[in-house]
Structure formats: C-alpha cells, structure tokens
Design a protein around this motif. Structure first.
Motif: not given
Length: 691
Positions: A255, A290, A292-297, A431, A626, A668-669
């Motif tokens: 992220e 996003m 939300e588990t892995r914090r990836t896109r 979020t 973030h 997104m955070l």
C-alpha cells in the motif's frame, strides 16, 4: 527502493580533530594525542574554516583518509518490487457449453490439445433438438394436408356446394400451420442449423440427431469435463479453452508504494523456475480496491507469452519502473550528508579547498543519487571523511550564495500565539470507503451464458452503458412464444374481419364472430404480456419492436431475434471488479460487475467513548493516507453513528473528502484529525441536526 543517507554525527575522530583545531588556534605547538584509526596522527596545522569554505592541508587529508568521487551523467530509475502470479486474461479464455440438453456422442479432443477457432470439440445427441425437428416435420405435414383440403374446398365454395365459412376455416388452418412451421424453423436456425440443412430434413423426413460443440477461440484445451455417454445440461461448463499467447502477471504492491504505480509503466518479471529468462511488459490496469488483509493493491501487467513458458498459477517477482530520468546529474551516495532535514555535499574547489553546498535530491539508488540542483557534471565531492569535516560546520549557518538555511522548528499548531493551551485534536485511524450512492452492482436478470464482455478492469463507464451480454435459452423461448402469438393474432384479426362482413350479411352466426373476437383480445393481451416480460429482462423497446415485425418466412428471420440481454451500468463511474469470462454460465440476479464513482469518498473511523462527546457533524477534519505520504486532504464530518459499537465501545464516524484527482481507492488506510469542539456546542449541533 530503500533510500540510503548518512546522518551527521560526532565520532571520536571528530573530537580529536576539533581538539587539534583548538590547540592550533591557541598556538600551543603540540600535536593531538589521538590518531585517526589506521592512519598517522592528525597534524597540528593546516585546517581553516571560513563560512562555507574549508581549507585542508595535505597532511590533514591523509590523516582522515579523505577521498572524492566524480559527479557524472547517468540514467536513473525508481522501481517498485513485489510478489506476483500469472493469470489468464478474460479475453484469452472461454467456456464451452451446450445450447440444448443432450448426451455426449463423440469426443474429438483431450485436455492439453491445441485447437483452432471453430474446431469441433464434441458432438451432442439431443432429444430436444430432435423434438424440434419432429415438430417441424409434423407442422410441414399438417400444412400440406390443409393446403390440399383448401384446394378442394375453394371450387366447391365458389359453386355453392359448401358454405363459404367452411373454406374460410380451412384457410385459417393453413395460416396457423404455416405460422407453426415458420416458428419452429426459426428456433432451429437460432440453434445453428442452416436453412439448407432444414430443407434436407424436410425432404428426407429424417431429423438430425447430433450437433457439434465448437471452440470459440484458438488455444489449448485446459479442461474437458466430459465423457462419451455423459448427459449434459445447458448450465454446465464442458470445456475450458485458454489462449496462452498473452498473460497477465498480477503483482501485489504494498500500500505504501502503490501510489507511484500507474498504467503504461514498464515492468520486468522473473521466475525461479526460469532463472535465465526475463519477461517485460507494461502495466495494463490497477484494481480499484485495496486488499485489506494483505494491505496490497493488485497491479496487472500484460506479458507476451508466445513461447508458452508462462502458465497461470506460477509465482515470481515483479519490478515496476515508476520513474525514469535520462542523462541525470548523479552523485555518489556516500557524498550526501543529511543535516536538519536538508542534504549537503562538500565540493572540491581546488587543492585542499572544499565548499559546503546544499543540494536537491531526486531519484536514488544504492550507489548513486540524482541531483536536481546544486552540482554540475565534473564536480568532485568528498565521499570519505566528509562527515568528519562537515561536523566543523555544525554551529555555522550556510552563507554562500544559493545555499539553504536549515529549517527552523515551528511552534506546535496546537499552541496559539497567545500562549494559551488549545484542545488537542481527536486523532483516529480510518479506512476509505464509498458512499452508499456511489457504488453500484450490475447483474443479469435471467440465467444464461456470457456472450460478450465489452469493458475492461478500471475502465470509465457511463450510466446505461452496456457492460456485457448474456445469451439465454429462456430469452429464446420467450421470443418464440411472442412470434407465435403475434402470428396467430395477425391471422385472427384477418379472419375476424372477413367473418364480420359475413355476419353483417346474415351469412354467419354472431356467436361464432364473438368467439373469434374474444380470441383476438386474448392474443392481444398475451402479445403485450410477452413484450413486457422481455422488457423486464433488459430487452429494449426497439428490439421488441424488431422482433414483432420479423418476417418468419424469410431465411434470415433468426438474425432479427435478440440473442442476448444487456447488462448495463447503473451509474457513472469505473469498473472496479468482475470475475467472469466469455461462455461462463451465470445465475439470475448474481452481481457480476461493481461500478465505483470515486469523485467523492468517505473515510470511516472509530472515536473512543471518551472523545465521542466532542465530535459532531460539520466539524473540519484533516486526513492523511499511508499510501500518499506528504498528502493532506481537508474534509468534514458528515455522519456520526447514533450508537456506539457494543463490543469495542467506539463511535463510528464518517468524513467526506474530495477525490476529483482519483488518487484514493476503497480500502486505503487513513489517519483522521478532528478538531475538538466544546461538549455544549456538540450537543447543540446534534439537536439542530435532529430537528
């Protein structure tokens, strides 16, 4: 890429050098007792500091092992690294199903076989197909019989041997049988049987019992879930064909690095299984959610795979080039000194002369740094011993032309100029999510098979735009019923008109006319009902009118039929997600597409119970993210939950922020700072909102 900078500090050798300078200035004529590690002791003379300049004798340079590096021109890039896996694009694959239920008679391919578009995969025996052909043969036989009967009755009616109504009845029967035959033929042509084949069936009186399943594209048979003799339904996937010539490599970008990745950027992918191979492509699209588990896109890169080395499911590493600067001015990384938030270098201006200069830094890599301002190609900067020398300027303010003054510490924004204490803002984590009216789902209104997909991931769409088309047996049957009812209505109206003239001449009983007029009204209602049902399934009024006006006697009547219903976007926005492929069977009302309007977003956060009394709608808010370091967005509280979360004792709040530049996505955070208000004022706001 990690940034490598050196922080200015005071090592023991610096203390020794300063001691030497002080003793030299006092003319004590003694040598410093501490020697530079690994070198001769520092000399007592030969070092002078004046403003931003430093003069150093040869002995002093040797004592600290001073070394310089050259400023040059080079191409600089910034790359984002992430884990990745291979997927088959939806355009490069398709499912194969049967249009009518049946039994597998023959198989022509096996999993792993390469096939061409239009190649036969299997043949299916179908009782329904045979029943339609038998219905056609029966309608054809009955039509011939009625035509012969009418040919005999017409001369008799003209001579008055039989009543005219008898001939009219037979003529109506001929029209009815003709309509039935034309409707059945149109249904068979819609299933793929040609007009010539139907003519041969009528001539031979032998129905075709098998039809072929063909591949919709060239590729490889990935799955073949069929056996000879197996009974198959229209809702089953029988074959999965994949064209491996192009694949998506989908990377999971963290992220915090995702904001730098954009469509069209070049990417490189490597796999452990293929250590000598490097695959290149460009970013095709980014997912609008996003993880939300892995914090990836998810970032999809389109890769050419004509040699077939890549298979869906493989895992590897991806590097996306997010920035490039050609023939940039670059300096060795070891030459950069970071001090009070700014970067400096020591530039060699001749024998023993060094100048402190501030620089502006661009792209970085492990051994080199791009210089945007402050240096020129050919300059030499100190790369070893520079921190020792720079410490001599620690209490000096840069004075040279163009130099920057180290930033001053600003007063804390929470402390007003008068010195009175202001209430601290409420700081919470949040979020990003979409407002309820800015997210829409799109689904098919009936069960069927995906025919065409007309949009791609992340593509902008308008309300009403067609996203995909679904072919359906139910749709085909409804149109068949509509055509049959419309044809019956046409000849019923014509017959009613003729009988009305006979009834006016007392040549026909009115009871028979009334019965025919009743049948006409029933057919009119049925046609209108079927047309409405087609409209409710997503068929446009112009398409319904085209079906109603079709000429069943024409050889291409099936072309006028609506083969599929359209799935349309309900709002303006972007295609956020879909997971279907051509040929896939979908259920009615199952969400297939998700549309996001990201022009305005909400940031949802949770306020602790102790802070809840000071939060109300309309309060100004600052939000940082973030994924977007250095970006601060202003918003306002638009919604406060009337009840606290029972398990966590927190109050949900929603902040509205503008996203016209499209940088924010769902999931997104965020970090929310809400300016406090007095409890009494907050209560007044709530009462005003309640009113």
């Amino acid at each position: 890429m990690c940034e490598h900078v050196r922080i200015c500090f005071w090592p023991w050798r610096c203390v020794a050098l300063l001691a030497f300078v002080v003793l030299s200035d006092l003319s004590l004529g003694v040598r410093a007792s501490n020697a530079h590690e690994g070198h001769a002791a520092l000399p007592t003379k030969g070092l002078t500091v004046s403003g931003d300049q430093l003069l150093l004798s040869e002995g002093a340079r040797k004592a600290i092992d001073l070394q310089t590096g050259k400023v040059t021109l080079a191409d600089m890039t910034r790359r984002v690294e992430c884990n990745a896996h291979v997927e088959a694009p939806w355009r490069m694959q398709a499912m194969v199903t049967t249009q009518v239920p049946g039994r597998i008679a023959r198989l022509f391919v096996r999993p792993g076989d390469r096939v061409e578009a239009g190649q036969e995969l299997a043949s299916v025996e179908s009782l329904e197909l045979e029943a339609l052909q038998l219905a056609m043969l029966q309608a054809d036989a009955e039509l011939r019989l009625e035509e012969e009967k009418l040919a005999r009755q017409r001369p008799l009616a003209e001579r008055g041997v039989i009543t005219g109504s008898a001939a009219l009845e037979t003529e109506a029967s001929v029209r009815q049988r003709t309509t039935e035959l034309e409707v059945v033929q149109c249904k068979l042509r819609a299933l793929g049987l040609s007009q010539g084949l139907l003519a041969r069936v009528r001539q031979s009186q032998q129905p075709v019992t098998e039809f072929a399943l063909v591949s919709p594209l060239s590729g490889v048979v990935a799955e073949a879930d069929v056996r000879v003799g197996q009974v198959v339904k229209t809702t089953e996937h029988l074959f999965h064909v994949v064209d491996p010539s192009r694949v998506w490599v989908v990377g999971d970008v963290l992220e915090g690095e995702s904001a730098a990745v954009l469509p069209g950027q070049p990417a490189v992918v490597r796999f452990k299984e293929l250590p000598d191979q490097q695959f290149t492509g460009v970013v095709d699209h980014l997912h609008l959610k996003m993880d939300e588990t892995r914090r990836t896109r998810h970032v999809a890169v389109l890769i050419s795979n004509t040699d077939g080395l890549l298979s869906p499911g493989m895992f590897g590493q991806m590097w996306v080039e997010t920035a490039r600067s050609e023939e940039a001015i670059v300096c060795p990384t070891d030459g950069i000194i970071r001090y009070l938030g700014s970067e400096y270098v020591l530039v060699n201006r001749g024998e023993g002369k060094y100048v402190r200069k501030p620089v502006e830094i661009g792209l970085r890599r492990e051994d080199q740094v791009e210089i945007l301002d402050g240096l020129f190609p050919g300059d030499r900067v100190v790369v070893n011993g520079n921190h020792v020398l720079f410490s001599l300027f620690a209490n000096e303010t840069p004075t040279s032309s163009g130099s920057r003054t180290p930033p001053k510490m600003e007063a804390h924004p929470e402390v007003p100029a008068s010195g009175g204490a202001a209430p601290k803002p409420v700081v919470i984590q949040g979020t990003v999510e979409l407002p309820t009216d800015r997210k829409a789902l799109a689904s098919a209104r009936l069960e069927g098979r995906v025919g065409r997909i007309l949009v791609n991931h992340s593509q902008p769409v308008k309300a009403g735009q067609v996203l995909a088309e679904v072919e359906s047996l139910q749709l085909r049957n409804l149109q068949g019923e509509l055509l049959e009812s419309q044809s019956k209505l046409a000849w019923t109206r014509e017959r009613a008109g003729r009988l009305e003239r006979l009834a006016s001449q007392n040549l026909l009983s009115k009871k028979e006319l009334w019965q025919l007029q009743t049948d006409q009204r029933v057919l009119e209602n049925r046609v209108a009902s079927l047309a409405r049902r087609l409209g409710m399934l997503g068929v446009g009024q112009d398409e319904v009118d085209r079906v109603l006006s079709v000429d069943l006697s024409s050889q291409d009547c099936d072309v006028a039929l609506v083969r599929s219903v359209s799935i349309r976007a309900a709002i303006d926005g972007e295609v956020a997600a879909f997971g279907i492929v051509p040929g896939q069977i979908v259920d009615a009302d199952t969400p297939l597409f998700e549309i996001h309007d990201r022009s305005t977003l909400w940031v949802k956060g949770y306020v602790f119970q102790r802070d809840a009394a000071g939060v109300t709608t309309g309060q100004p808010v600052s939000v940082t993210f973030h994924a977007l370091p250095g970006v601060r967005v202003e918003g306002r509280v638009v919604r406060v939950s009337p009840v606290l979360d029972a398990s966590e004792r927190v109050l949900p709040v929603w902040v509205e922020v503008d996203n016209s530049d499209g940088r924010l996505i769902e999931g997104m955070l965020a970090r929310i700072e809400i300016n406090r208000v007095e409890v009494a004022e907050a209560r007044r706001h709530r009462l005003d909102n309640a009113r």
